[in-house]
Scaffold this active site. Structure first.
Site, short mmCIF file in Angstrom:
data_model
loop_
_atom_site.label_atom_id
_atom_site.label_comp_id
_atom_site.label_asym_id
_atom_site.label_seq_id
_atom_site.Cartn_x
_atom_site.Cartn_y
_atom_site.Cartn_z
N LYS A 77 0.85 -1.20 0.00
CA LYS A 77 0.00 0.00 0.00
C LYS A 77 0.89 1.24 0.00
CE LYS A 77 -3.92 1.95 2.62
NZ LYS A 77 -4.82 1.73 3.79
N SER A 152 -9.78 1.93 2.98
CA SER A 152 -8.89 2.69 2.11
C SER A 152 -7.90 1.82 1.34
CB SER A 152 -8.10 3.70 2.93
OG SER A 152 -7.28 3.04 3.88
N SER A 176 -9.87 -0.59 7.13
CA SER A 176 -9.35 -0.43 5.77
C SER A 176 -8.68 -1.66 5.16
CB SER A 176 -8.36 0.73 5.72
OG SER A 176 -9.07 1.92 5.58
N1 GLN Z 1 -13.10 4.05 6.47
C1 GLN Z 1 -12.44 4.47 7.64
C2 GLN Z 1 -12.05 5.93 7.50
O1 GLN Z 1 -12.39 6.51 6.55
C3 GLN Z 1 -11.28 3.60 7.94
C4 GLN Z 1 -10.04 3.99 7.21
C5 GLN Z 1 -8.86 3.14 7.58
O2 GLN Z 1 -8.99 2.11 8.23
N2 GLN Z 1 -7.68 3.59 7.18
O3 GLN Z 1 -11.39 6.48 8.32
#
Ligand code: GLN
Length: 488
Positions: A77, A152, A176
């Site tokens: 990532k 994400s 995410s």
């Molecule tokens: N969807 C969550 C957010 O927008 C989690 C994001 C993540 O785990 N990096 O913060």
């Protein structure tokens, strides 16, 4: 080759039936053919991966010892540093930033002879649930290219689903790794907080962030954990060394195990998702599990708690992107204040700005007690309710997401987007290990997922629950249509 698990691929290399160069060339070809449509990669490390492959072929020829991950291509990532390669965080701010050091996880992977093949798309600074917040291009879901892959770590999940590489690393601050894994029909594992070093990961919420694998098979996730689940002196929250053998532990039958289900908390599930979840529970019963209702109603507050704490932490962590030290510096700026202001205005996207503003507001003198400190107290409640639930069961099971992959642009209201994180956030708040695996499909063909949660440091058990379910259900063997082509 793309239909093999990473372990099978490694074993073919070790027995000499395929060379490391052939493996890398094969996956590079798949990336070249399919990724223009999917958009999972932000950078393909072609030369670097071929060089490493050549070195591994030499090593094998000479009979030198090879690592646990020999010749397995792994995607990273793009908020995790690989020295000498851009780390963009899918942000205009970091567009031209080249990492000056390796993240601990990347060093550990390469020490075991993995081949890092590219950097993967994400929501800007890992903020989002759909990958639509990437400043460069959105990622498409291989199961239905009109739909988002989740976020994400959308690039990490889509790359594995389309079999562009067998393993990727994602990061999970509030879901995410797990939610995109569910949207893309693959396996995602969020380790216990502190199990995997955060050194070299661009911080979002430092009390929540964890790096973890996305794979096609749970065994591959276990293998990665054996390598990256190590104590690290450069991460102050790293757990002390514990010799954990993940792979051998994936053999324990579920007979006699108790699974906790927070039925009351799951009351509002969509009928088709609920039906799928009930099928999962029936399958677990067939494997000899007893089902026990547990009270986790407190999780209804987890979204509010998370979006206070994570934005507060993010506003602090992102203060270092000031136009002076890292990444973008506005060309319009003529004074120091303008350097800060213009660089941040030009460099950050709308969602990142929203969170920085919210976080700074919540931490301001008048608001801290009402929001930040209160959220910390409710976080403790979440931890305590989980601890109580675990006195009644060995693992807790719940769907990974209340919805399947949605069409791009369908969730325009940020709050609507935040609400979809309802089933993944609490484990991040409580630092619990959670394994998400495919649990079947909706009638329209979109994949669904289920998660197994265990007490802190029982990462191995979470993976074993997921593995036993996977071995019986076998949803992981299905590939999205159009991606089953051999490219040799
Ligand atoms: N969807 C969550 C957010 O927008 C989690 C994001 C993540 O785990 N990096 O913060």
């Amino acid at each position: 080759m793309h239909k093999l698990s990473a372990i099978q691929l490694r074993d073919r290399f070790l027995e000499g039936s395929v060379s490391a160069v052939e493996i890398v060339e094969y996956f590079l070809k798949r990336i070249e053919k399919f990724d223009p449509e999917i958009g999972a990669f932000l950078c393909v490390m072609k030369e670097r991966s071929l060089e490493k492959a050549k070195a591994l072929d030499e090593k094998l020829k000479k009979g030198l010892p090879l690592g646990k991950l020999a010749a397995i291509p792994i995607g990273i990532k793009d908020n995790i540093h690989v020295k000498g390669v851009p780390t963009t965080c899918a942000s205009k701010f970091m567009e031209n930033y080249i990492a000056t050091f390796d993240a601990t996880v990347c060093r550990l992977l390469e020490d075991e002879d993995a081949i890092l093949i590219g950097k993967l798309n994400l929501d800007e600074f890992a903020m989002g649930s759909s990958n639509e917040n990437s400043a460069f291009y959105p990622v498409k879901n291989p199961w239905n290219t009109k739909c988002v892959p989740g976020g994400s770590s959308g690039g990490s999940a889509a790359a594995v689903a389309a079999r562009l590489c067998p393993i990727t690393l994602g990061t999970d601050t509030g879901g995410s790794i797990r939610q995109p894994a569910a949207f893309c029909g693959v396996v995602g594992f969020k380790p216990t907080f502190g199990r995997v070093s955060r050194y070299g990961l661009v911080a979002f919420g430092s009390s929540l962030d964890q790096i973890g694998p996305i794979t096609t098979h749970t065994e591959d996730a276990a293998l990665i954990m054996e390598v990256i689940g190590a104590q690290c002196d450069f991460d102050g929250t790293s757990l002390p060394e514990e010799k954990v053998e993940y792979l051998p532990a994936l053999t324990k039958s579920l007979k006699g195990k108790t699974i906790g289900v927070p039925w009351h908390f799951l009351e509002n599930l969509e009928p088709e998702i609920l039906d799928n979840f009930k099928e999962v529970i029936e399958a677990l019963k067939k494997q000899g599990c007893t089902i026990q209702e547990v009270d986790l109603d407190v999780l209804q507050y987890s979204i509010a708690v998370y979006y206070v704490l994570s934005t507060a932490e993010a506003s602090t962590n992102l203060a270092k992107f000031d136009g002076v030290r890292f990444g973008k510096r506005s060309e319009k700026a003529t004074t120091l204040d303008e350097v800060y202001r213009f660089s941040r205005s030009e460099g950050f996207g709308a969602e990142v700005k929203r969170r920085i503003l919210l976080g700074n507001y919540l931490l301001s003198a008048g608001q801290q007690d009402a929001f930040y400190k209160k959220a910390q107290k409710v976080r403790t409640q979440v931890i305590e309710h989980y601890a109580k639930a675990f006195t009644l069961c060995d693992a807790i099971c719940m769907p990974t997401s209340p919805i399947a992959a949605f069409e791009m642009g369908a969730l325009r209201d940020p709050l609507q987007m935040y609400l979809q994180d309802i089933y993944t956030i609490s484990m991040s708040l409580a630092g619990l290990p959670t394994a998400a695996v495919p649990s079947g499909f909706l009638k329209n063909g979109k994949p669904l997922g289920v998660q197994f949660i265990t007490p802190q440091k029982r990462d191995v058990d979470a993976l074993n629950f997921a593995h036993q379910f996977e071995s019986a259900a076998r949803y992981h063997e299905k590939l999205p249509a159009g991606f089953d082509e051999e490219l040799l």
